[in-house]
Design a protein around this motif. Sequence first.
Motif, mmCIF file in Angstrom:
data_model
loop_
_atom_site.group_PDB
_atom_site.id
_atom_site.type_symbol
_atom_site.label_atom_id
_atom_site.label_comp_id
_atom_site.label_asym_id
_atom_site.label_seq_id
_atom_site.Cartn_x
_atom_site.Cartn_y
_atom_site.Cartn_z
ATOM 1 N N LEU A 146 0.917 -1.151 0.069
ATOM 2 C CA LEU A 146 0.089 0.064 -0.002
ATOM 3 C C LEU A 146 0.874 1.239 -0.042
ATOM 4 C CD1 LEU A 146 -2.816 1.402 0.287
ATOM 5 C CD2 LEU A 146 -2.474 1.079 2.772
ATOM 6 N N VAL A 147 0.377 2.194 -0.827
ATOM 7 C CA VAL A 147 1.177 3.540 -1.044
ATOM 8 C C VAL A 147 0.220 4.660 -0.530
ATOM 9 C CG1 VAL A 147 2.667 5.052 -2.120
ATOM 10 C CG2 VAL A 147 2.770 2.954 -2.736
ATOM 11 N N LEU A 148 0.566 5.557 0.455
ATOM 12 C CA LEU A 148 -0.152 6.579 0.930
ATOM 13 C C LEU A 148 0.340 7.865 0.390
ATOM 14 C CD1 LEU A 148 -0.321 5.747 4.561
ATOM 15 C CD2 LEU A 148 -1.380 4.625 2.871
ATOM 16 N N GLY A 149 -0.677 8.583 -0.185
ATOM 17 C CA GLY A 149 0.116 9.838 -0.490
ATOM 18 C C GLY A 149 -1.090 11.100 -0.434
ATOM 19 N N PHE A 150 -0.532 12.443 -0.215
ATOM 20 C CA PHE A 150 -1.647 13.347 0.011
ATOM 21 C C PHE A 150 -2.487 13.613 -1.456
ATOM 22 C CE2 PHE A 150 1.689 14.214 2.899
ATOM 23 C CZ PHE A 150 1.275 14.496 4.154
ATOM 24 N N VAL A 151 -3.678 14.267 -1.007
ATOM 25 C CA VAL A 151 -4.747 14.311 -2.176
ATOM 26 C C VAL A 151 -3.823 15.344 -3.132
ATOM 27 C CG1 VAL A 151 -6.836 15.396 -2.688
ATOM 28 C CG2 VAL A 151 -6.513 14.179 -0.731
ATOM 29 N N GLN A 152 -4.007 14.940 -4.397
ATOM 30 C CA GLN A 152 -3.340 15.825 -5.579
ATOM 31 C C GLN A 152 -1.859 16.045 -5.329
ATOM 32 O OE1 GLN A 152 -5.036 16.489 -8.497
ATOM 33 N NE2 GLN A 152 -6.440 14.914 -7.585
ATOM 34 N N SER A 153 -1.207 14.948 -4.855
ATOM 35 C CA SER A 153 0.032 15.494 -4.459
ATOM 36 C C SER A 153 1.128 14.746 -5.324
ATOM 37 C CB SER A 153 0.538 15.035 -3.143
ATOM 38 O OG SER A 153 0.278 13.577 -2.806
ATOM 39 N N GLY A 154 0.813 14.033 -6.476
ATOM 40 C CA GLY A 154 1.793 13.170 -7.250
ATOM 41 C C GLY A 154 1.571 11.754 -7.192
ATOM 42 N N THR A 214 -3.567 5.356 -2.566
ATOM 43 C CA THR A 214 -4.687 5.716 -1.957
ATOM 44 C C THR A 214 -4.312 7.114 -1.131
ATOM 45 O OG1 THR A 214 -6.942 6.011 -0.635
ATOM 46 C CG2 THR A 214 -5.029 4.523 0.145
ATOM 47 N N ALA A 215 -5.233 8.030 -0.826
ATOM 48 C CA ALA A 215 -4.738 9.173 0.142
ATOM 49 C C ALA A 215 -5.700 9.023 1.337
ATOM 50 C CB ALA A 215 -4.996 10.417 -0.396
ATOM 51 N N THR A 216 -6.486 8.169 1.258
ATOM 52 C CA THR A 216 -7.439 7.732 2.542
ATOM 53 C C THR A 216 -7.508 6.285 2.889
ATOM 54 O OG1 THR A 216 -9.361 7.557 1.159
ATOM 55 C CG2 THR A 216 -9.026 9.737 2.164
ATOM 56 N N PRO A 217 -6.210 5.877 3.734
ATOM 57 C CA PRO A 217 -6.144 4.435 3.809
ATOM 58 C C PRO A 217 -6.698 3.483 4.791
ATOM 59 C CG PRO A 217 -4.234 5.776 4.815
ATOM 60 C CD PRO A 217 -5.319 6.673 4.358
ATOM 61 N N PHE A 218 -7.769 4.269 5.327
ATOM 62 C CA PHE A 218 -8.105 3.566 6.505
ATOM 63 C C PHE A 218 -9.021 2.397 6.224
ATOM 64 C CE2 PHE A 218 -8.665 8.146 6.831
ATOM 65 C CZ PHE A 218 -7.472 8.363 7.675
ATOM 66 N N ALA A 219 -9.799 2.417 5.312
ATOM 67 C CA ALA A 219 -10.452 1.011 4.940
ATOM 68 C C ALA A 219 -9.420 -0.211 4.553
ATOM 69 C CB ALA A 219 -11.353 1.230 4.022
ATOM 70 N N ILE A 232 3.837 -0.954 3.626
ATOM 71 C CA ILE A 232 3.167 0.249 3.539
ATOM 72 C C ILE A 232 4.268 1.327 3.419
ATOM 73 C CG2 ILE A 232 1.498 1.814 4.711
ATOM 74 C CD1 ILE A 232 0.351 -0.624 6.296
ATOM 75 N N VAL A 233 4.081 2.133 2.165
ATOM 76 C CA VAL A 233 4.879 3.325 1.981
ATOM 77 C C VAL A 233 4.300 4.596 2.272
ATOM 78 C CG1 VAL A 233 6.315 4.308 0.370
ATOM 79 C CG2 VAL A 233 6.328 2.017 0.488
ATOM 80 N N ASP A 234 4.635 5.437 2.981
ATOM 81 C CA ASP A 234 4.101 6.983 3.361
ATOM 82 C C ASP A 234 4.913 7.658 2.329
ATOM 83 O OD1 ASP A 234 2.808 9.104 4.162
ATOM 84 O OD2 ASP A 234 3.666 9.077 6.236
ATOM 85 N N LEU A 235 4.503 8.405 1.346
ATOM 86 C CA LEU A 235 5.204 9.175 0.406
ATOM 87 C C LEU A 235 5.413 10.834 1.081
ATOM 88 C CD1 LEU A 235 3.469 8.757 -3.113
ATOM 89 C CD2 LEU A 235 5.554 7.808 -2.088
ATOM 90 N N PRO A 236 6.396 11.325 0.872
ATOM 91 C CA PRO A 236 6.542 12.507 1.673
ATOM 92 C C PRO A 236 5.605 13.711 1.129
ATOM 93 C CG PRO A 236 8.454 12.317 0.089
ATOM 94 C CD PRO A 236 7.598 10.973 0.178
ATOM 95 N N LYS A 237 5.333 14.728 2.085
ATOM 96 C CA LYS A 237 4.773 15.799 1.442
ATOM 97 C C LYS A 237 5.475 16.818 0.462
ATOM 98 C CE LYS A 237 2.134 18.191 4.092
ATOM 99 N NZ LYS A 237 1.437 19.213 5.256
ATOM 100 N N PRO A 238 5.160 17.059 -0.918
ATOM 101 C CA PRO A 238 5.758 17.574 -1.907
ATOM 102 C C PRO A 238 6.139 19.160 -1.241
ATOM 103 C CG PRO A 238 3.888 16.538 -2.918
ATOM 104 C CD PRO A 238 3.507 16.460 -1.135
#
Length: 356
Positions: free
Chosen positions: A123-131, A310-315, A338-344
């Motif tokens: 799973l890869v987490l990223g901010f909304v509209q962040s790349g 996803t940007a909303t990983p809870f489910a 699980i990878v948490d992408l840095p904030k741009p």
Amino acid sequence: MTPEQQTALRTARSLLDLGHPLDRVLSNPLIPAVLREFVRAELRREENFTLTPARILIRDPNRDDWLRGLDRSTWYYWPMLRQYLLTTKGWDSTVLRSLDDSSDRILRQLEPPSKDGFDIRGLVLGFVQSGKTANFTAVAAKAADAGYRLVIVLSGIDNGLRRQTNIRLKRELVGYPDNRPGSVHLPPMGKQWHEFTRDDLHGDFRPGFANHAALQGSQPVVLVVKKNGHVLRRLLAWLRQAPGEVRQTLPVLIIDDEADLASVDTCGTYQTAEDPPDTSDPDYEPPSVINSLIRELLGHFERRAYVAYTATPFANILIPHDTADPRVGNDLYPRDFIVDLPKPAGYFGAEEFFGR
């Protein structure tokens, strides 16, 4: 920044990326003399930055780093994408280095495509509209360079979202036969992608777009498929007709975009491999349709990697880790990483608007 400054800086970044020394780059006639000090200062600024790595949780921290043994001088798709981002889209080299690093970290958690049998879930987490799309495009390019031969992108639940993603991959990864402006160059013969979907509104997967022979060749294959029951069933029916060796030997990467949408089992079924349900029982309740079809798609291959974005990983994170179904196999819990992408840099989102 003026258009002339942007053009000069893009040219300098491109030449540096090709391996030319800085002094030769700055003396190139493509860079006007009056802009050379500006370009030098910008390049120096880009060299001095702090790279924020993607944070990562790993199931097995002692795994071998299979990427370290690869000869990247033979890669094609990632270098072409990198040049496109530098020259056509005008990316800052610091942003590009962050993308390079984070996509490497994700690819490193997959298995070598030549390995006999593997099943990776991440799973890869990223901010909304962040790349996130740029990230999975880079992961797909590097995976193809490393030897993954089939890339399936599950994108949205309607034609518009699917087409949008297909256009993006066509422009940045696959290329157009007419080499139109604003897109990567079409790869040479022998490296061109086989496309089993199209970038028009109704270009989703249909058997008439596909050829089983392409799955046995050396060129990579890409599909952009919406999460729709009829479409996924068509794809599965077509794959079942493929030669048996495809199931055993073809390394496949499945990228699930917006993985919190439709992919999670909304029926809430909980059953384990140790205590399987009786599927002939009238009270047996299978997992929800899209979730079942994605799990069945994964189960079709012996060499498979599933990466959810996803940007909303809870489910996704709250999927029971040991859920299994006798018909469609394990659930889509990200058991391997699980990878948490840095904030741009410069990102302005919910936290900036509303606070924590």
